[in-house]
Scaffold this motif. Structure first.
Motif, PDB file in Angstrom:
ATOM      1  N   TRP A  98       9.084  19.220   5.851  1.00 45.80           N
ATOM      2  CA  TRP A  98      10.383  18.565   5.653  1.00 45.80           C
ATOM      3  C   TRP A  98      10.142  17.170   5.096  1.00 45.80           C
ATOM      4  CZ3 TRP A  98      11.851  14.086   8.420  1.00 45.80           C
ATOM      5  CH2 TRP A  98      13.196  13.685   8.263  1.00 45.80           C
ATOM      6  N   ASN A 125       9.549  22.867   2.391  1.00 44.56           N
ATOM      7  CA  ASN A 125      10.607  23.825   2.719  1.00 44.56           C
ATOM      8  C   ASN A 125      12.003  23.210   2.772  1.00 44.56           C
ATOM      9  OD1 ASN A 125       8.897  26.085   2.990  1.00 44.56           O
ATOM     10  ND2 ASN A 125       8.275  25.359   5.004  1.00 44.56           N
ATOM     11  N   HIS A 126      12.104  21.984   3.262  1.00 42.95           N
ATOM     12  CA  HIS A 126      13.411  21.347   3.467  1.00 42.95           C
ATOM     13  C   HIS A 126      13.370  19.907   2.972  1.00 42.95           C
ATOM     14  CE1 HIS A 126      14.811  24.599   6.075  1.00 42.95           C
ATOM     15  NE2 HIS A 126      13.580  24.621   6.525  1.00 42.95           N
ATOM     16  N   TRP A 144      16.065  16.477   2.913  1.00 39.78           N
ATOM     17  CA  TRP A 144      17.339  15.834   3.188  1.00 39.78           C
ATOM     18  C   TRP A 144      17.429  14.598   2.303  1.00 39.78           C
ATOM     19  CZ3 TRP A 144      18.124  15.520   9.227  1.00 39.78           C
ATOM     20  CH2 TRP A 144      18.196  16.821   9.741  1.00 39.78           C
ATOM     21  N   ALA A 167      21.567  18.452   2.581  1.00 39.07           N
ATOM     22  CA  ALA A 167      20.461  19.258   3.092  1.00 39.07           C
ATOM     23  C   ALA A 167      20.137  20.342   2.075  1.00 39.07           C
ATOM     24  CB  ALA A 167      20.832  19.878   4.431  1.00 39.07           C
ATOM     25  N   GLU A 197      17.276  23.456   0.800  1.00 38.21           N
ATOM     26  CA  GLU A 197      16.246  24.394   1.256  1.00 38.21           C
ATOM     27  C   GLU A 197      15.546  24.973   0.037  1.00 38.21           C
ATOM     28  OE1 GLU A 197      16.325  27.360   4.838  1.00 38.21           O
ATOM     29  OE2 GLU A 197      17.425  28.221   3.143  1.00 38.21           O
ATOM     30  N   TRP A 253      15.714  24.456  -5.429  1.00 36.26           N
ATOM     31  CA  TRP A 253      16.476  23.914  -4.314  1.00 36.26           C
ATOM     32  C   TRP A 253      17.836  24.572  -4.208  1.00 36.26           C
ATOM     33  CZ3 TRP A 253      13.682  21.971  -0.856  1.00 36.26           C
ATOM     34  CH2 TRP A 253      12.543  21.244  -1.187  1.00 36.26           C
ATOM     35  N   SER A 285      18.892  22.799   9.755  1.00 34.38           N
ATOM     36  CA  SER A 285      17.533  23.295   9.650  1.00 34.38           C
ATOM     37  C   SER A 285      16.683  22.255   8.917  1.00 34.38           C
ATOM     38  CB  SER A 285      17.537  24.613   8.873  1.00 34.38           C
ATOM     39  OG  SER A 285      16.283  25.188   8.858  1.00 34.38           O
TER      40      SER A 285
END
Length: 186
Positions: free
Chosen positions: A107, A134-135, A137, A148, A150, A156, A171
């Protein structure tokens, strides 16, 4: 007559940058910008605080993460410094002895400012996707928003955009909830 080849920035170039600046190597270029302004720092620090106890320390949450401010990431030829990054301890059982990380974080959070938003979106996001973060923000302290994203096989996908005083339970940190308003200075 051919133009001379553009100089590819090196780690030595990065080390010569004054400490009052944040320095990165993005797509072969040395990119610098001033240290973050107070609103930017408030958003980043507050988010790190909201996640640190439950996820890094395991207080009031599941634990199992390293959550760090401004880690230096070595992703192939790129050296990036996100505002926050997190690794699941199942993938990174111990912190490295180096001053940087070669293991891709799970993240990343970028706090957008007028001077960095375009580069964060158009240059850094594709690199994060390519290397398997993976993530992501994206926090905008002026607009009071959190986007957010993913990673969906290198592209994305926007999960949601929250704003103002919305509750955050997203998440990979959906085991807790907190008020987005905690991030804003006003």
């Amino acid at each position: 007559m051919a133009e001379p080849a553009e100089h590819q920035a090196t780690y030595e170039d990065l080390l010569r940058v004054p400490v009052r600046l944040v320095a990165e190597i993005v797509n072969g270029r040395l990119v610098t910008h001033p240290r973050p302004a107070p609103r930017h720092l408030r958003a980043s620090s507050s988010l790190g605080g909201a996640l640190d106890g439950p996820f890094d320390k395991g207080h009031g949450g599941p634990g199992g993460w390293w959550i760090l401010d401004e880690p230096e990431l070595h992703l192939g030829p790129h050296i990036l410094v996100p505002d926050l990054a997190g690794w699941r301890r199942t993938r990174l059982p111990a912190l490295p002895e180096t001053a940087w990380f070669e293991l891709v974080p799970d993240w990343v959070c970028e706090v957008l400012s007028p001077g960095t938003a375009a580069g964060d979106r158009t240059e850094k996001l594709p690199i994060y996707a390519e290397y398997g973060v993976n993530h992501v923000w994206l926090i905008d302290p002026q607009l009071h928003t959190l986007e957010a994203l993913e990673n969906d096989t290198g592209r994305w996908r926007l999960l949601t955009t929250l704003n103002g005083q919305d509750r955050v339970s997203l998440s990979p940190f959906d085991a807790i909830a907190f008020d987005l308003s905690l991030l804003w200075a006003d």
